[in-house]
Each structure stands twice: as structure tokens, then as C-alpha cells.
Design an enzyme around this catalytic site. Sequence first.
Site, PDB file in Angstrom:
ATOM      1  CB  ALA A  35     132.450 -79.434  21.818  1.00 53.64           C
ATOM      2  CE1 TYR A  36     129.186 -80.656  29.935  1.00 49.11           C
ATOM      3  CE2 TYR A  36     130.305 -83.113  30.119  1.00 49.11           C
ATOM      4  CZ  TYR A  36     129.827 -81.885  30.916  1.00 49.11           C
ATOM      5  OH  TYR A  36     129.312 -82.173  32.056  1.00 49.11           O
ATOM      6  CB  VAL A  37     135.509 -83.555  27.332  1.00 50.00           C
ATOM      7  CG1 VAL A  37     136.841 -83.925  28.140  1.00 50.00           C
ATOM      8  CG2 VAL A  37     134.554 -84.639  27.637  1.00 50.00           C
TER       9      VAL A  37
END
Length: 219
Positions: free
Chosen positions: A130-132
Site C-alpha cells: 500500500a505504501y509503495v
Amino acid sequence: MRVVIVGGHGQIARLLHPLLVKAGHEPVALVRNESHRTELEAAGAEVRLLDIEQEGADAFARAFAGCDAVVFAAGGGPDGNIERKRTVDLEGSLKSAEAARLAGIQRFVQVSAIDVDNPVAPDTGEVWRAYVEAKRDADAALRATDLDWTIIRPGRLTDEPATGRVGLGPDVARASVPRADVAAVLAAVLDRPATIGHQWNLVSGDLGIAEAVDRAAAD
């Protein structure tokens, strides 16, 4: 310049404020909590309150009033809250870019993360994925604007002291970098027109920051 920093109490932002003051700029820290005011004002920053997850682009634009440049340095934090990767890392960036347009600000520097354009491995955890994806999509959206953007993509962040020596470029290999050196690179690129329209990986390296920026901009 008067420079508004979205995520003004973040770890990189707190290192950036005094560097901007030293360079003759006026930092404006956007924060959610009034309790951060004393600390940030002591670092030379003007403090303005904004909840970047709850407020829309119009509120961002009002918070940007009187500023000449934006640094987006906000992040949803290292915890397992997947939703905040979207509401902070992605939507915070999208609203900041739109607010810059509404406020008539062209210069926009964004802190991203190294290699986020690469495919995510199948065994990657959901939070990291999700961060990437949030950073990747935020960068793509910023590149599609007509703002004078620069995107800095640090490697693994550390709290080691600044070295003043970095590797900077579109294809620099993954490695670590002190947050203090990231802040110094942000301060260095901010008022250099040659850095506009560039997206660079940033890690520790062998070149002084000014030389690294000059070389990257010349490539």
C-alpha cells in the site's frame, strides 16, 4: 522564498526547517496539532494548522496563502494502518498539488521513496504494498501536472548524522541515507531551476550535495 512544508512535524521536515532559515527562506510548517507550535517556532518555522486527511484542497490552498513553494514531506507513518497510506501519502499529495495550483504556486518538491515504480514482489506485505503504490501514484500524478516539480526518492532512511555526501540520480541503486542528508538535498534543490522536472533516487554516496545536484541536473 516562503516555503510551506506539508507534514511540517515529520522527521525530515524538522531537520529541513533550520536549513531553510539558514538559506534565507521562511519555512511554514503545516501541522495537525497545536502542541507542536512551540517546538517548530523555535526551529524558525511559522506554524499553520491543517488536518491533511480531513481537509480538502480549498483548505490546503488557504493554508498555502502567501507562500512561494511547497515541499510535500508528509507520510502515513511506519505502522500497519493501510488506509493512512492512501489518505496521507497519496491523497495528501494530490490535494497539495491541486492547492498549489489554486494558490498560484508553481514550485513543488515531493519526498517519495526509492524504486516505487518497480513491480511489487508477490510476497510483499500488504502494508508495504500500500505504501509503495501510494508513493508511486502520487509521483505519477505530480509528473502529470504543469507544476515546476522535483521528486526526491530516498533509500532506507536512518537517523545517523548528516554526512553531506550522497548519490543522486534517476538510476542510483538502493541503499540507505540519513534523514539529515535528505533534508539538505531538499533545501539544495528548492531554488535551483535546473532541478525542475527531475525525479531522482537519493542514497548515501561520495559526492558533496551541491556537486551531486549539479551533476544530476546536467545529465
